[in-house]
Design a protein around this motif. Structure first.
Motif, short mmCIF file in Angstrom:
data_model
loop_
_atom_site.label_atom_id
_atom_site.label_comp_id
_atom_site.label_asym_id
_atom_site.label_seq_id
_atom_site.Cartn_x
_atom_site.Cartn_y
_atom_site.Cartn_z
N VAL A 97 13.25 -19.85 -13.40
CA VAL A 97 12.95 -18.51 -12.97
C VAL A 97 11.43 -18.04 -13.34
N ILE A 98 10.88 -18.06 -14.51
CA ILE A 98 9.72 -17.36 -14.90
C ILE A 98 8.96 -18.09 -15.94
N HIS A 99 7.67 -17.80 -16.10
CA HIS A 99 6.75 -18.62 -16.90
C HIS A 99 6.11 -17.05 -17.88
N GLY A 100 5.80 -17.23 -18.85
CA GLY A 100 5.36 -16.43 -19.63
C GLY A 100 4.15 -16.80 -20.79
N SER A 101 3.25 -16.59 -20.84
CA SER A 101 2.02 -17.11 -21.91
C SER A 101 2.75 -16.96 -23.03
N ALA B 102 4.46 -15.45 -14.48
CA ALA B 102 4.82 -15.97 -12.96
C ALA B 102 6.23 -15.89 -12.82
N VAL B 103 6.44 -15.43 -11.71
CA VAL B 103 8.05 -15.90 -11.32
C VAL B 103 7.80 -17.01 -10.16
N LYS B 104 8.77 -18.14 -10.58
CA LYS B 104 8.48 -19.38 -10.00
C LYS B 104 9.19 -19.40 -8.77
N PRO B 105 8.95 -20.22 -7.92
CA PRO B 105 9.52 -20.42 -6.54
C PRO B 105 11.26 -20.08 -6.64
N ASP B 106 12.02 -20.44 -7.66
CA ASP B 106 13.46 -20.48 -7.40
C ASP B 106 13.68 -18.90 -7.83
N GLY B 107 12.92 -18.21 -8.56
CA GLY B 107 12.96 -16.86 -8.84
C GLY B 107 12.44 -16.05 -7.53
N MET B 108 11.56 -16.39 -6.86
CA MET B 108 11.27 -15.87 -5.50
C MET B 108 12.29 -16.08 -4.46
N ASN B 109 13.02 -17.21 -4.20
CA ASN B 109 13.64 -17.62 -3.16
C ASN B 109 15.04 -16.93 -3.58
N LYS C 88 0.06 -10.96 -7.50
CA LYS C 88 -0.23 -11.25 -6.02
C LYS C 88 0.64 -12.75 -5.92
N THR C 89 1.13 -12.83 -4.53
CA THR C 89 1.87 -14.01 -4.44
C THR C 89 0.89 -15.23 -3.87
N LEU C 90 1.36 -16.35 -4.11
CA LEU C 90 0.71 -17.52 -3.58
C LEU C 90 1.69 -18.86 -3.83
N VAL C 91 1.31 -19.64 -3.02
CA VAL C 91 1.83 -21.14 -3.04
C VAL C 91 0.96 -21.81 -3.90
N PRO C 92 1.10 -22.08 -5.17
CA PRO C 92 -0.25 -22.68 -5.93
C PRO C 92 -0.40 -24.04 -5.52
N ILE D 188 6.46 -26.32 -9.06
CA ILE D 188 5.66 -24.99 -8.85
C ILE D 188 5.16 -24.99 -7.71
N THR D 189 4.64 -25.97 -7.06
CA THR D 189 3.80 -25.93 -5.97
C THR D 189 4.76 -26.05 -4.69
N SER D 190 6.05 -26.01 -4.56
CA SER D 190 6.89 -26.02 -3.63
C SER D 190 7.30 -24.80 -2.78
N GLY D 191 6.82 -23.62 -3.28
CA GLY D 191 6.99 -22.58 -2.65
C GLY D 191 6.44 -21.26 -3.30
N PRO D 192 6.75 -20.33 -2.85
CA PRO D 192 5.80 -18.85 -3.55
C PRO D 192 5.97 -18.72 -4.89
N VAL D 193 5.09 -18.43 -5.68
CA VAL D 193 5.01 -17.67 -7.04
C VAL D 193 4.48 -16.23 -7.12
N CYS D 194 4.83 -15.57 -7.72
CA CYS D 194 4.43 -14.23 -8.04
C CYS D 194 3.71 -14.29 -9.29
N ALA D 195 2.34 -14.34 -9.06
CA ALA D 195 1.45 -14.13 -10.53
C ALA D 195 1.29 -12.68 -10.87
N MET D 196 1.56 -12.34 -12.23
CA MET D 196 1.23 -10.99 -12.55
C MET D 196 0.52 -11.00 -14.01
N VAL D 197 -0.13 -10.07 -14.35
CA VAL D 197 -0.57 -9.71 -15.53
C VAL D 197 0.00 -8.41 -16.10
N TRP D 198 0.22 -8.19 -17.07
CA TRP D 198 0.94 -7.29 -17.93
C TRP D 198 0.41 -6.95 -18.98
#
Ligand code: RTP
Length: 151
Positions: free
Chosen positions: A116-120, A10-17, A39-43, A68-78
């Motif tokens: 900036v980013i989260h990874g499992s 997940a790219v967090k709101p700071d990375g998106m902005n 996908k992008t979403l505001v969690p 993490i709920t303050s703005g857009p997040v890009c959630a991805m599966v790689w």
């Protein structure tokens, strides 16, 4: 293929902005990993609290959920060979100041709360996080029709 697995990124709101999503996606593509969900979403608060449920006793939990709920997040599966552990290496340490240059946090961040980013962190965690953030129908299993020497 041996050890092919999926991870949640997940790219967090700071990375998106800051407009660095494309750079981050490019790194995973260039490494040789395959994007199977995005996908992008505001969690929602509920989603954020569930995602970070292991940290709910930490003093920074409320700030983390608020952020993490303050703005857009890009959630991805790689997907790809050993993508869980390799993505963590590409991301760097939790504290960006401890992250080596060349890692995502080492290149783009200085603040632990704006990293900036989260990874499992494990294959089992990835499975939990993927099913938390995505419906099965949102994921695309696909095989490249060229560059078969990668996969
Ligand atoms: P993430 O879950 O976001 O990929 O990060 P991580 O595994 O590297 O770190 P984790 O321990 O799971 O912490 C989750 C996020 O909480 C924030 N944090 N703040 N103020 C602090 O001391 C502190 N410690 C962690 C970070 O934004 C971290 O990514």
């Amino acid at each position: 293929m041996a050890r092919t697995e999926r991870t949640f990124i997940a790219v967090k709101p700071d990375g998106m902005n800051r407009g660095i999503l494309g750079n981050i996606i490019s790194r995973f593509e260039a490494k040789g990993y395959k994007l199977v969900g995005i996908k992008t979403l505001v969690p929602s608060k509920q989603l954020a609290e569930e995602h970070y449920s292991a940290l709910k006793e930490k003093p920074f939990f409320k700030d983390l959920v608020d952020f993490i709920t303050s703005g857009p997040v890009c959630a991805m599966v790689w997907e790809g060979e050993q993508v869980v552990v390799t993505a963590r290496k590409m991301i760097g340490e939790t504290n960006p100041l401890s992250s080596a240059p060349g890692t995502i946090r080492g290149d783009f961040a200085v603040d632990v709360g704006r990293n900036v980013i989260h990874g499992s962190d494990a294959v089992e965690t990835a499975q939990r996080e993927i099913s938390l953030w995505f419906e099965q129908g949102e994921l695309t299993a696909w095989e490249p029709t060229s560059a078969v020497w990668i996969y």
